[in-house]
Design a protein around this motif. Sequence first.
Motif, PDB file in Angstrom:
ATOM      1  N   ALA A 132      54.168  21.899  32.716  1.00 38.44           N
ATOM      2  CA  ALA A 132      53.504  20.447  32.182  1.00 38.44           C
ATOM      3  C   ALA A 132      52.422  20.855  31.088  1.00 38.44           C
ATOM      4  CB  ALA A 132      52.643  20.036  33.384  1.00 38.44           C
ATOM      5  N   VAL A 133      52.105  20.031  30.203  1.00 40.07           N
ATOM      6  CA  VAL A 133      51.303  19.951  29.163  1.00 40.07           C
ATOM      7  C   VAL A 133      50.399  18.967  28.968  1.00 40.07           C
ATOM      8  CG1 VAL A 133      51.223  20.087  26.412  1.00 40.07           C
ATOM      9  CG2 VAL A 133      52.990  21.203  27.593  1.00 40.07           C
ATOM     10  N   GLY A 134      49.119  19.038  28.948  1.00 43.02           N
ATOM     11  CA  GLY A 134      48.327  18.079  28.985  1.00 43.02           C
ATOM     12  C   GLY A 134      47.770  17.814  27.410  1.00 43.02           C
ATOM     13  N   CYS A 135      46.302  17.450  27.154  1.00 40.36           N
ATOM     14  CA  CYS A 135      45.739  16.901  26.110  1.00 40.36           C
ATOM     15  C   CYS A 135      45.822  18.100  25.076  1.00 40.36           C
ATOM     16  CB  CYS A 135      44.470  16.271  26.302  1.00 40.36           C
ATOM     17  SG  CYS A 135      44.684  14.956  27.546  1.00 40.36           S
ATOM     18  N   MET A 136      45.653  19.301  25.439  1.00 40.77           N
ATOM     19  CA  MET A 136      45.760  20.248  24.258  1.00 40.77           C
ATOM     20  C   MET A 136      46.716  21.176  24.170  1.00 40.77           C
ATOM     21  SD  MET A 136      41.731  21.460  25.554  1.00 40.77           S
ATOM     22  CE  MET A 136      42.097  22.019  27.131  1.00 40.77           C
ATOM     23  N   VAL A 137      47.172  21.976  23.094  1.00 41.23           N
ATOM     24  CA  VAL A 137      48.157  22.714  22.965  1.00 41.23           C
ATOM     25  C   VAL A 137      47.770  24.189  22.159  1.00 41.23           C
ATOM     26  CG1 VAL A 137      50.134  21.207  22.828  1.00 41.23           C
ATOM     27  CG2 VAL A 137      48.780  21.460  20.666  1.00 41.23           C
ATOM     28  N   ASP A 138      46.381  24.013  21.798  1.00 46.54           N
ATOM     29  CA  ASP A 138      45.980  25.482  21.273  1.00 46.54           C
ATOM     30  C   ASP A 138      44.561  25.471  21.200  1.00 46.54           C
ATOM     31  OD1 ASP A 138      46.073  27.975  20.273  1.00 46.54           O
ATOM     32  OD2 ASP A 138      47.139  27.462  18.329  1.00 46.54           O
ATOM     33  N   SER A 139      43.888  26.617  21.196  1.00 40.68           N
ATOM     34  CA  SER A 139      42.340  26.697  20.812  1.00 40.68           C
ATOM     35  C   SER A 139      42.350  28.144  20.210  1.00 40.68           C
ATOM     36  CB  SER A 139      41.425  26.590  22.112  1.00 40.68           C
ATOM     37  OG  SER A 139      41.635  27.762  22.555  1.00 40.68           O
ATOM     38  N   ASP A 140      41.040  28.501  19.781  1.00 42.38           N
ATOM     39  CA  ASP A 140      41.198  29.966  18.911  1.00 42.38           C
ATOM     40  C   ASP A 140      40.978  31.071  20.051  1.00 42.38           C
ATOM     41  OD1 ASP A 140      38.200  30.208  19.758  1.00 42.38           O
ATOM     42  OD2 ASP A 140      37.535  29.348  18.102  1.00 42.38           O
ATOM     43  N   GLY A 141      40.606  30.738  21.420  1.00 38.40           N
ATOM     44  CA  GLY A 141      40.794  31.768  22.616  1.00 38.40           C
ATOM     45  C   GLY A 141      39.418  32.960  22.357  1.00 38.40           C
ATOM     46  N   THR A 142      38.607  32.575  21.324  1.00 33.51           N
ATOM     47  CA  THR A 142      37.537  33.727  21.309  1.00 33.51           C
ATOM     48  C   THR A 142      36.018  33.150  21.278  1.00 33.51           C
ATOM     49  OG1 THR A 142      37.747  33.456  18.817  1.00 33.51           O
ATOM     50  CG2 THR A 142      39.200  35.232  20.024  1.00 33.51           C
ATOM     51  N   CYS A 143      36.170  31.944  21.010  1.00 30.60           N
ATOM     52  CA  CYS A 143      34.617  31.091  20.997  1.00 30.60           C
ATOM     53  C   CYS A 143      33.968  31.204  22.224  1.00 30.60           C
ATOM     54  CB  CYS A 143      34.790  30.042  20.581  1.00 30.60           C
ATOM     55  SG  CYS A 143      35.230  28.699  21.530  1.00 30.60           S
ATOM     56  N   PRO A 144      32.753  31.057  22.681  1.00 32.49           N
ATOM     57  CA  PRO A 144      31.988  31.031  23.868  1.00 32.49           C
ATOM     58  C   PRO A 144      32.902  29.966  24.707  1.00 32.49           C
ATOM     59  CG  PRO A 144      30.646  31.181  21.999  1.00 32.49           C
ATOM     60  CD  PRO A 144      31.716  30.978  21.434  1.00 32.49           C
ATOM     61  N   GLU A 145      32.923  28.818  24.298  1.00 34.00           N
ATOM     62  CA  GLU A 145      33.722  27.737  25.211  1.00 34.00           C
ATOM     63  C   GLU A 145      34.978  28.218  25.653  1.00 34.00           C
ATOM     64  OE1 GLU A 145      31.722  25.412  25.641  1.00 34.00           O
ATOM     65  OE2 GLU A 145      30.629  25.016  23.856  1.00 34.00           O
ATOM     66  N   CYS A 146      35.971  28.796  24.894  1.00 32.88           N
ATOM     67  CA  CYS A 146      37.130  29.383  25.371  1.00 32.88           C
ATOM     68  C   CYS A 146      36.762  30.345  26.306  1.00 32.88           C
ATOM     69  CB  CYS A 146      37.892  29.821  24.237  1.00 32.88           C
ATOM     70  SG  CYS A 146      38.565  28.713  23.114  1.00 32.88           S
ATOM     71  N   GLN A 147      35.901  31.537  25.950  1.00 31.42           N
ATOM     72  CA  GLN A 147      35.677  32.275  26.854  1.00 31.42           C
ATOM     73  C   GLN A 147      35.171  31.550  28.385  1.00 31.42           C
ATOM     74  OE1 GLN A 147      33.352  35.462  24.771  1.00 31.42           O
ATOM     75  NE2 GLN A 147      35.217  35.905  23.819  1.00 31.42           N
ATOM     76  N   ASP A 148      34.538  30.529  28.273  1.00 24.78           N
ATOM     77  CA  ASP A 148      34.095  29.967  29.589  1.00 24.78           C
ATOM     78  C   ASP A 148      35.187  29.282  30.194  1.00 24.78           C
ATOM     79  OD1 ASP A 148      31.666  30.993  29.646  1.00 24.78           O
ATOM     80  OD2 ASP A 148      30.718  29.309  28.764  1.00 24.78           O
ATOM     81  N   GLY A 149      36.518  29.110  29.615  1.00 24.78           N
ATOM     82  CA  GLY A 149      37.586  28.506  30.380  1.00 24.78           C
ATOM     83  C   GLY A 149      37.390  26.846  29.833  1.00 24.78           C
ATOM     84  N   LEU A 150      36.605  26.600  28.733  1.00 24.27           N
ATOM     85  CA  LEU A 150      36.433  25.146  28.505  1.00 24.27           C
ATOM     86  C   LEU A 150      36.915  24.847  27.040  1.00 24.27           C
ATOM     87  CD1 LEU A 150      32.614  25.002  29.815  1.00 24.27           C
ATOM     88  CD2 LEU A 150      34.706  23.909  30.800  1.00 24.27           C
ATOM     89  N   GLU A 151      38.341  25.054  26.963  1.00 25.13           N
ATOM     90  CA  GLU A 151      38.806  25.158  25.655  1.00 25.13           C
ATOM     91  C   GLU A 151      38.862  23.665  25.004  1.00 25.13           C
ATOM     92  OE1 GLU A 151      40.317  26.013  28.674  1.00 25.13           O
ATOM     93  OE2 GLU A 151      41.199  27.896  28.623  1.00 25.13           O
ATOM     94  N   GLN A 152      38.507  22.597  25.772  1.00 22.36           N
ATOM     95  CA  GLN A 152      38.384  21.294  25.276  1.00 22.36           C
ATOM     96  C   GLN A 152      37.194  21.293  24.252  1.00 22.36           C
ATOM     97  OE1 GLN A 152      37.682  22.285  28.425  1.00 22.36           O
ATOM     98  NE2 GLN A 152      36.271  20.389  29.520  1.00 22.36           N
ATOM     99  N   PHE A 153      36.217  22.133  24.457  1.00 17.03           N
ATOM    100  CA  PHE A 153      35.189  22.176  23.552  1.00 17.03           C
ATOM    101  C   PHE A 153      35.310  23.153  22.444  1.00 17.03           C
ATOM    102  CE2 PHE A 153      33.438  20.581  27.887  1.00 17.03           C
ATOM    103  CZ  PHE A 153      33.649  19.442  27.780  1.00 17.03           C
ATOM    104  N   CYS A 154      36.096  23.936  22.142  1.00 19.65           N
ATOM    105  CA  CYS A 154      36.690  24.845  21.346  1.00 19.65           C
ATOM    106  C   CYS A 154      36.467  24.116  19.905  1.00 19.65           C
ATOM    107  CB  CYS A 154      37.941  25.601  21.417  1.00 19.65           C
ATOM    108  SG  CYS A 154      38.183  26.478  19.981  1.00 19.65           S
ATOM    109  N   PRO A 155      35.778  24.477  19.094  1.00 21.46           N
ATOM    110  CA  PRO A 155      35.640  24.054  17.706  1.00 21.46           C
ATOM    111  C   PRO A 155      36.938  23.832  16.754  1.00 21.46           C
ATOM    112  CG  PRO A 155      34.315  26.134  17.618  1.00 21.46           C
ATOM    113  CD  PRO A 155      34.724  25.677  19.106  1.00 21.46           C
ATOM    114  N   ASN A 156      38.034  24.889  17.567  1.00 20.84           N
ATOM    115  CA  ASN A 156      39.240  25.064  16.653  1.00 20.84           C
ATOM    116  C   ASN A 156      40.421  24.557  17.732  1.00 20.84           C
ATOM    117  OD1 ASN A 156      38.219  26.305  14.202  1.00 20.84           O
ATOM    118  ND2 ASN A 156      37.678  27.793  15.514  1.00 20.84           N
ATOM    119  N   MET A 157      39.876  23.558  18.490  1.00 22.26           N
ATOM    120  CA  MET A 157      40.975  23.277  19.484  1.00 22.26           C
ATOM    121  C   MET A 157      42.295  22.257  18.836  1.00 22.26           C
ATOM    122  SD  MET A 157      41.594  20.458  21.477  1.00 22.26           S
ATOM    123  CE  MET A 157      40.181  19.518  22.004  1.00 22.26           C
ATOM    124  N   THR A 158      43.247  22.401  19.068  1.00 24.37           N
ATOM    125  CA  THR A 158      44.200  21.589  18.666  1.00 24.37           C
ATOM    126  C   THR A 158      44.777  20.604  20.007  1.00 24.37           C
ATOM    127  OG1 THR A 158      45.179  23.279  17.435  1.00 24.37           O
ATOM    128  CG2 THR A 158      46.679  21.521  17.682  1.00 24.37           C
TER     129      THR A 158
END
Length: 352
Positions: A89-115
Amino acid sequence: MYNAKAYSAASAKSLLAPTTIARRDPTKNDVQIGILFCGICHSDLHHVRDEFAALMPTIYPIVPGHEIVGRVTKVGSSVTKFKPGDLAAVGCMVDSDGTCPECQDGLEQFCPNMTLTFNSPDKHLGGVTYGGYSDSIVVDERFVLRVPSNLDLAGTAPLLCAGITTYSPMRRRGVSEGKKVGVVGLGGLGHMGVKFAHAFGAHVIVFTTSPGKKEDALRLGADEVVVSRNTDEMRKHTGTFDFILDTVSADHDINAFIQLLRRDGNITLVGAPTKPLSVAAFGLLFGRHSLSGSLIGGIRETQEMLDFCGAHNITADVEVIPIQKVNEAYERLLRSDVKYRFSIDMASLKSE
Ligand code: NAP
Ligand code: ZN
């Protein structure tokens, strides 16, 4: 690259129509999915009609759809979580930078480089990403979710947006036994909110503008139903709610719900009306009420939500439609006439 069948809109005033789009061949980290079902979220409609222009102008043609369930058809050499034949399954996001504080907290939806799944710059092919109104999609495995094997697939697709968007704020706000919880609007998001609040053990009250949905609300897990246009019914609940989830997609009076909160109660907006809402300051001051927002959920929490649904046998109530009925479905969505999510059977795309 290869060609996939899809439905797209050419402008804010165009109907969705059949098209062919390019998808990338899976790279080493990618999972290629043959799409079986895609839910229709009200956000699809907002985007197709460019109603979010102020924040996220739509780039045309747009292929919407971010509630995707299917079967893996191919995987890249480094993929470990999936193999061909698996449900995915795939939801609203397909990528993020994986390194920012948001990604590290498991909150990829707030990553500034989220796709986002559609209408975001496509890092692989240029142009913008194309969503799930299509027979196939290719996504980095970090953004592909596992689907519990016991769930109905048409009803699982909407969990990927409507499900996580309602599950996440309820978990964060401690919705549980002994709490009085309101859900405003019984549409795609709202009916999932009712199911989750009920499963978490709360006393659930649905606020609806559609008196005809009363029986359904009770069947879905509500303990009480209030027709929100009836001020006498509303007044009975003044100052009593711990938490209210507002899922309304259009302009409405949020003050009528703020005054129903008890001391320190919270109302969280997940609905995204395009015009600003007007909020009376005193409604917040008295009772120390708070107003928040919430946006989908991170990948880890989305998997947790799917696993919770598997364990409790929770899926969306869907009306399965062929993709040829998608424009009609949008009109019905605008009339709040859906019980309670449209799920597109992508097998219907084969005849295009
Ligand atoms: P939906 O299925 O159309 O449901 C919206 C419900 O709101 C309707 O069924 C209706 O319920 C109520 N409603 C509609 N117009 C109203 C009005 N003028 N006044 C009062 N109530 C009204 O839409 P959805 O897919 O659940 O999406 C709801 C909203 O959430 C959309 O704006 C969407 O873009 C947004 N959204 C946000 C997120 C996020 O991450 N925050 C994620 C997905 C979607 P009743 O008939 O019961 O009154
Ligand atoms: Zn959505």
